[in-house]
Motif scaffolding. Structure first.
Motif, short mmCIF file in Angstrom:
data_model
loop_
_atom_site.label_atom_id
_atom_site.label_comp_id
_atom_site.label_asym_id
_atom_site.label_seq_id
_atom_site.Cartn_x
_atom_site.Cartn_y
_atom_site.Cartn_z
N GLN A 1 0.83 -1.21 0.00
CA GLN A 1 0.00 0.00 0.00
C GLN A 1 0.86 1.26 0.00
O GLN A 1 0.58 2.24 -0.71
N LEU A 2 1.95 1.24 0.78
CA LEU A 2 2.86 2.39 0.81
C LEU A 2 3.52 2.60 -0.55
O LEU A 2 3.66 3.74 -1.01
N LEU A 3 3.91 1.49 -1.20
CA LEU A 3 4.54 1.61 -2.52
C LEU A 3 3.53 2.10 -3.56
O LEU A 3 3.88 2.87 -4.46
N GLU A 4 2.29 1.65 -3.44
CA GLU A 4 1.26 2.11 -4.36
C GLU A 4 1.01 3.61 -4.18
O GLU A 4 0.87 4.36 -5.17
N ASP A 5 0.96 4.07 -2.93
CA ASP A 5 0.76 5.49 -2.67
C ASP A 5 1.89 6.33 -3.24
O ASP A 5 1.67 7.47 -3.70
N LYS A 6 3.11 5.78 -3.24
CA LYS A 6 4.28 6.52 -3.69
C LYS A 6 4.50 6.41 -5.19
O LYS A 6 4.84 7.40 -5.86
N LEU A 7 4.32 5.19 -5.75
CA LEU A 7 4.71 4.92 -7.13
C LEU A 7 3.55 4.55 -8.04
O LEU A 7 3.76 4.29 -9.23
N GLY B 1 3.83 0.11 -8.24
CA GLY B 1 4.80 0.20 -7.16
C GLY B 1 5.10 -1.12 -6.47
O GLY B 1 6.28 -1.48 -6.27
#
Length: 476
Positions: A215-221, A225
């Motif tokens: 989820q953090l990677l999706e929010d960032k990339l 992500g």
């Protein structure tokens, strides 16, 4: 009325529906209690010394130190690989949805690829080396996750074909390497079950972590992500695997066999030994039911329209905690079964039978509730509890299934036979995928319940078999 601790936790967490927050907090608390319970009641099964040719090789202290180094080396790679795998799984559906492609065709292609390549791939794993096969898995996963960046449906189909191959390697090469290396190092057989239990615990923990990291990677990339993160993790695993020793599926050192011989020996051992094919069918029915459940739980919960909707990430993390709890409880459950219901030699078979029966009963709950006109509120609670129970059963049957495979499947043919097992497994999964599209939910859950009960019957047939695995059986 909520107590002060619940109020504090709810104020610190996202604004999810009350029922979902209660589930998440309750499962977190249950996981902590389970861990504390296991500290006091988990048996110390690492008491035997290693032997070779009937002679004591090392002191207990030396052997334990060597074993813990070996197990840590394997578990670190396994957990990294599973974290990368879970990160893809949590976002693959939404990624394909954003590409506006035929999602069912992509998933079905992956399962069909796994079914087609499974009978042949395992022989190559045994022939050319388990370490090399793990390296090939990592290379394939890196390529697959790079292909996920492309919006072209044909490229994505190629990725799913490669994904079917890599999945077979994931669930055969790594386990084959660990089991054979365990025995080559002279570690006692009883220590294997603790390794399998820790892989189950770690698998559940990685699934929970994957949901957060993805989820953090999706929010960032963006949607891609998590797949970029999976590439980085797989590269790290590949580097660590390079330090492993190699082992093969040949009978003895210096003895060579062709790929065709490895293939025919694996099939011959499977269909001539009823214990092996029963283990294979048990795996197919139980894991096939599990994968079908994975397809069903989200649409089922959405169709029941609970208050506030369904925060899938929250529910997913809660269910993964149940898997972790199952892995933690496995040594305790198996030891109690050995003491109260059986002897040590067939405790794993009885434990597995009990677990499959419990899983079957839990899946009969949504089959009954969704087919009746019961109160939707109480039905939702019952279905939710049944989902938690079946996931806990998954955490329990993963280590016991691994223990039984190591007991009955010969070392020299592990890669081949474990991939042969995936042929009926992928067949059951494909049938389950079709069923989710054409049958009402309650009938699909009835089929899942039937599959778990069939696994229980197959496993029960091995309880009083009366035979043990000889040294020749292990070495082939």
């Amino acid at each position: 009325m909520a107590n002060p601790i619940q109020l504090f936790l709810r104020s610190s967490l996202p604004d999810w529906p009350e029922w979902a927050m209660d589930l998440l907090i309750g499962m977190a608390g249950a996981l902590i209690v389970t861990y504390i319970f296991s500290i006091f009641f988990t048996p110390d099964d690492e008491v035997a010394s290693g032997t070779k040719d009937g002679k004591k090789e090392e002191t207990d202290g030396e052997l334990h130190k060597k074993f813990h180094i070996f197990r840590r080396k394997y578990l670190i790679v396994y957990l990294i690989i599973m974290l990368a795998d879970w990160m893809q799984g949590t976002h693959m559906y939404t990624l394909y949805l954003s590409y506006n492609v035929n999602i069912s065709a992509l998933f079905l292609t992956g399962f069909l690829s796994g079914a087609i390549f499974a009978p042949f791939l395992g022989s190559a794993v045994d022939k050319f080396g388990r370490k090399k096969s793990c390296i090939v898995y990592c290379i394939l996963e890196i390529i697959i996750n790079i292909l996920e960046h492309v919006h072209d449906f044909r490229i994505l189909l190629l990725g799913r074909v490669l994904g079917g191959i890599s999945t077979n390697l994931l669930f055969s090469a790594f386990e084959s390497w660990m089991t054979t290396q365990h025995r080559q190092n002279g570690f006692p057989e009883s220590w294997l079950q603790r390794t399998y239990a820790e892989t189950s615990i770690g698998n559940g923990a990685m699934a929970v972590l994957a949901g957060i990291v993805a989820q953090l990677l999706e929010d960032k990339l963006g949607q891609i992500g998590p797949f970029q993160g999976a590439v980085a993790l797989t590269v790290l695993a590949l580097i660590l695997i390079l330090g492993w020793e190699e082992n093969y599926g040949e009978a003895t050192k210096g003895e060579s066999s062709s790929l065709y011989q490895q293939f025919t020996q694996g099939w011959k051992a499977t269909y001539t030994d009823s214990k092996i094919w029963r283990i294979g069918l048990t795996q197919a029915m139980s894991e096939g039911a599990m994968y079908t459940f994975v397809f069903m739980w989200v649409p089922t919960m959405l169709s029941m329209d609970p208050p506030g909707g369904v925060p899938t990430g929250c529910v997913f993390s809660s269910l993964m905690m149940a898997i972790t709890m199952g892995g933690i409880l496995f040594p305790v459950v198996r030891s109690q079964v050995a003491k109260r219901l059986s002897s040590e030699h067939n405790s794993s078979e009885i434990t597995a039978t009990i677990i499959y029966v419990l899983a079957s009963v839990s899946m009969a709950v949504p089959a009954f509730c969704l087919s009746s006109l019961s109160d939707s509120g109480s039905c939702f609670q019952k279905v939710l509890i049944s989902f938690v129970i079946v996931e806990m059963c998954v955490g329990l049957f993963n280590p016991v299934a691994g223990t039984l495979r190591s007991k009955y499947v010969p070392d020299g043919l592990q890669g081949g036979i474990l991939n042969i097992f995936r042929l009926p497994l992928n067949t059951v999964v494909c049938a389950g995928t079709f069923a989710t599209d054409y049958l009402p939910a309650y009938q699909v859950f009835a089929i899942i319940s039937f599959c778990f009960m069939a696994a229980a019957v197959l496993q029960a047939s091995m309880v009083y078999d009366g035979s043990t695995i000889s040294d020749k059986k292990k070495k082939v």
